[in-house]
Design a protein around this motif. Structure first.
Motif, short mmCIF file in Angstrom:
data_model
loop_
_atom_site.label_atom_id
_atom_site.label_comp_id
_atom_site.label_asym_id
_atom_site.label_seq_id
_atom_site.Cartn_x
_atom_site.Cartn_y
_atom_site.Cartn_z
N SER A 47 -13.13 41.83 -69.77
CA SER A 47 -14.32 41.00 -70.83
C SER A 47 -13.37 41.62 -71.74
O SER A 47 -13.67 40.65 -73.29
CB SER A 47 -15.25 42.21 -71.12
OG SER A 47 -15.55 43.48 -71.05
N ASN A 48 -12.67 42.06 -72.09
CA ASN A 48 -11.71 42.20 -72.85
C ASN A 48 -10.04 41.43 -72.97
O ASN A 48 -9.23 41.39 -72.67
CB ASN A 48 -10.56 44.07 -73.24
CG ASN A 48 -10.64 44.36 -74.85
OD1 ASN A 48 -11.00 43.65 -75.37
ND2 ASN A 48 -9.63 44.50 -74.72
N GLN A 170 -20.59 30.44 -75.76
CA GLN A 170 -20.98 31.87 -75.40
C GLN A 170 -20.45 31.80 -73.67
O GLN A 170 -20.34 32.84 -73.25
CB GLN A 170 -22.60 31.26 -75.06
CG GLN A 170 -23.43 32.06 -76.60
CD GLN A 170 -23.72 30.97 -77.11
OE1 GLN A 170 -23.00 29.53 -77.05
NE2 GLN A 170 -22.89 31.16 -78.53
N ILE A 220 -17.41 34.42 -68.14
CA ILE A 220 -17.43 35.80 -68.91
C ILE A 220 -18.98 35.52 -70.05
O ILE A 220 -19.15 34.34 -70.29
CB ILE A 220 -16.65 35.45 -70.18
CG1 ILE A 220 -15.35 36.58 -69.63
CG2 ILE A 220 -16.87 35.97 -72.03
CD1 ILE A 220 -13.75 36.60 -70.32
N TYR A 221 -19.27 36.20 -70.73
CA TYR A 221 -21.09 35.79 -71.74
C TYR A 221 -20.76 35.96 -73.52
O TYR A 221 -20.74 37.80 -73.14
CB TYR A 221 -21.68 36.16 -70.75
CG TYR A 221 -23.13 36.06 -71.64
CD1 TYR A 221 -24.14 34.23 -72.71
CD2 TYR A 221 -23.78 36.37 -71.84
CE1 TYR A 221 -23.98 34.47 -73.24
CE2 TYR A 221 -25.48 36.54 -72.42
CZ TYR A 221 -25.60 35.54 -73.04
OH TYR A 221 -27.26 35.26 -74.10
N GLN A 222 -20.85 35.75 -73.57
CA GLN A 222 -20.29 36.52 -75.66
C GLN A 222 -21.22 35.94 -76.37
O GLN A 222 -21.55 34.12 -77.17
CB GLN A 222 -19.39 35.92 -76.23
CG GLN A 222 -18.68 36.78 -77.45
CD GLN A 222 -17.40 35.52 -77.59
OE1 GLN A 222 -16.95 34.83 -78.35
NE2 GLN A 222 -16.35 36.78 -77.33
N PRO A 225 -20.47 36.93 -81.09
CA PRO A 225 -19.05 37.34 -81.03
C PRO A 225 -18.68 38.31 -81.31
O PRO A 225 -17.80 39.02 -80.27
CB PRO A 225 -18.44 37.01 -83.07
CG PRO A 225 -19.50 35.71 -83.47
CD PRO A 225 -21.12 35.96 -82.80
N THR A 227 -19.39 41.03 -78.85
CA THR A 227 -20.40 41.49 -77.70
C THR A 227 -20.36 40.13 -76.84
O THR A 227 -20.07 39.17 -76.74
CB THR A 227 -21.96 41.71 -77.24
OG1 THR A 227 -22.41 42.22 -78.78
CG2 THR A 227 -22.62 42.22 -76.22
N THR A 228 -19.20 40.95 -75.92
CA THR A 228 -18.87 40.24 -74.99
C THR A 228 -18.58 41.02 -72.98
O THR A 228 -18.56 42.02 -73.05
CB THR A 228 -17.39 39.88 -74.73
OG1 THR A 228 -16.69 39.64 -76.01
CG2 THR A 228 -15.80 39.59 -73.55
N GLN A 280 -17.03 46.00 -76.86
CA GLN A 280 -18.54 45.58 -78.22
C GLN A 280 -17.33 45.74 -79.67
O GLN A 280 -17.38 47.18 -79.09
CB GLN A 280 -19.83 47.07 -78.17
CG GLN A 280 -20.52 47.15 -79.15
CD GLN A 280 -21.39 45.28 -79.10
OE1 GLN A 280 -21.85 45.22 -77.77
NE2 GLN A 280 -21.64 45.10 -80.90
#
Length: 427
Positions: A47-48, A170, A220-222, A225, A227-228, A280
């Motif tokens: 996620s990062n 997203q 990936i779901y965001q 902005p 939270t990923t 986060q």
């Protein structure tokens, strides 16, 4: 007698290469594909989005990069092993060793390189070269458990072309195809009766290789902005390892037999893995990450080796269990050019006490990591990281009174340090 002798030594040596390759993938599955991620314990692996190493972490993340970039680096691993209470009881007189020096894992450098190229705001391509699995154990010649293994060297190298597509702010998806090559070398001393009253230890050696294809998928779901969420799936890879076997001994030379050679084949499957992580953004400077990985090791329930004539050489239960790893970490932007990182990882072994081997004597791990990223100019970043790994003390018990290899037992304590550095250049 000559044919039975060949079957006995071939079975022992080829069984060793099978177990070592599979145990290596579980007990020593390599995580060193990103030094920036190493700094926070790989907690935000899926996620990062930091740099081009996201090609491995989650192919969907490439479309979140603002421009093309190239990342290259590696981690040097220094492993320390203590062995206590080592005991060996031979089945055949005149076989077996007497020492247990430990520190049988040489230092090794694990490199990687990744390139990511956003074509536009939605589409991105990438490519990566890395090592997903690998280990080496090298005991002294007089090791007490040398009939079960002295040298184990297994390396898997992967190349991965990747594509990513971002549907909107997203959602993003990605996929990569992996070309994988495995190489293995294994040595051990095989105790063998040559004639009534005459025993010998054979220097058994196996070398094998194969290549196979796999794939990676990511999303990936965001939702906002800050939270990923990231999810990555890596497929299993099926190998059919073709091996060359040789066994030699001064006793054989004296008898005029010479070295013994043969071939054998075995099927290997490195298991599929799933990684989920959350990143986060807590403040403008601080972000926290959590990750969980699952490996489907339950499909590895036995070793099955077939000889050159298609006969079953050995069939041994392993009873691996599905394995989990959990990580938490964070990154703090101390200055506009300097980011500080820290993380902790809990990595649970798939092995069990009954089937643990001298080749890969590992157990549950705790890994503590710190790192930093320095960006003196917008186009260039230097990342460094340090990790300390400590394993739970464990025991190895192999063989038995009726096993031709004899019986070995010993207590192991493993520790390791990882020193990583990488460079990222943005175009």
């Amino acid at each position: 007698m000559h044919n039975n002798f060949k079957k006995l030594t071939l079975a022992a040596a080829v069984a060793a290469v099978t177990f070592a390759s599979q145990a290596n993938a579980g007990g020593y599955q390599i995580n060193e594909q990103s030094v920036s991620g190493q700094g926070y314990g790989h907690a935000g692996r899926s996620s990062n989005v930091n740099d081009a190493t996201i090609v491995f972490g989650n192919p969907a993340g490439m479309s979140f990069l603002d421009r093309a970039q190239f990342t290259v680096g590696g981690t040097y691993l220094n492993v320390k092993t203590d062995i206590d209470n080592a005991e060996y009881t031979p089945m055949l007189s005149g076989t077996g060793g007497s020492t247990a020096e430990g520190d049988m894992v040489p230092g090794s450098f694990i490199p990687f390189a990744f390139y990511a190229h956003p074509v536009n705001e939605k589409l991105a391509f990438g490519f990566g070269v890395y090592a997903p699995f690998g280990s080496k154990t090298d005991y002294e010649d007089s090791f007490a458990g040398r009939t079960f293994g002295t040298l184990t060297e297994v390396t898997v190298a992967s190349a991965q072309p990747t594509v990513s597509y971002r549907f909107n702010d997203q959602w993003s998806v990605g996929a990569g195809v992996t070309y994988n090559q495995v190489d293995g070398k294994l040595h051990r001393q095989a105790p063998t009766p040559l004639a009534p009253g005459l025993n010998a230890e054979l220097d058994s050696r196996v070398e094998g290789d194969d290549e196979a294809w796999g794939y990676n998928l990511g999303v990936i779901y965001q939702p906002v902005p800050e939270t990923t969420f990231g999810l990555t799936y890596r497929s299993k890879v099926d190998y059919n390892l073709e091996g060359d076997f040789s066994a030699s001994s001064p006793v054989l030379d004296q008898l005029g037999v010479g070295s013994i050679t043969d071939t054998a084949s075995l099927d290997l499957t490195t298991p599929e893995t799933v990684n989920f992580s959350l990143t986060q953004q807590m403040t403008d400077r601080l972000k926290l990450m959590f990750g969980a990985s699952w490996v489907r090791w339950s499909q590895f329930d036995e070793i099955l080796v077939e000889g050159s004539q298609g006969n079953t050489i050995t069939q041994e239960p392993q009873n691996y269990e599905n394995a989990w790893a959990f990580a938490s970490g964070g990154e703090y932007q101390l200055t506009p050019t300097l980011a500080l990182r820290a993380g902790i990882t809990l990595d649970f072994t798939p092995t069990n006490d009954n089937d643990r081997s001298v080749r890969i004597p590992s157990d549950d791990r705790r890994i503590f990591s710190v790192g930093a990223g320095w960006t003196p100019v917008d186009d260039f970043t230097v990342d460094v990281a340090y990790s300390y790994l400590t394993e739970r003390s464990t025991s190895v018990e192999q063989g038995g009174p009726t096993d031709p290899r004899g019986q070995f037992s010993g207590d192991y304590k493993n520790e390791a340090q990882g020193f990583g550095a990488q460079l990222t250049y943005r175009f």
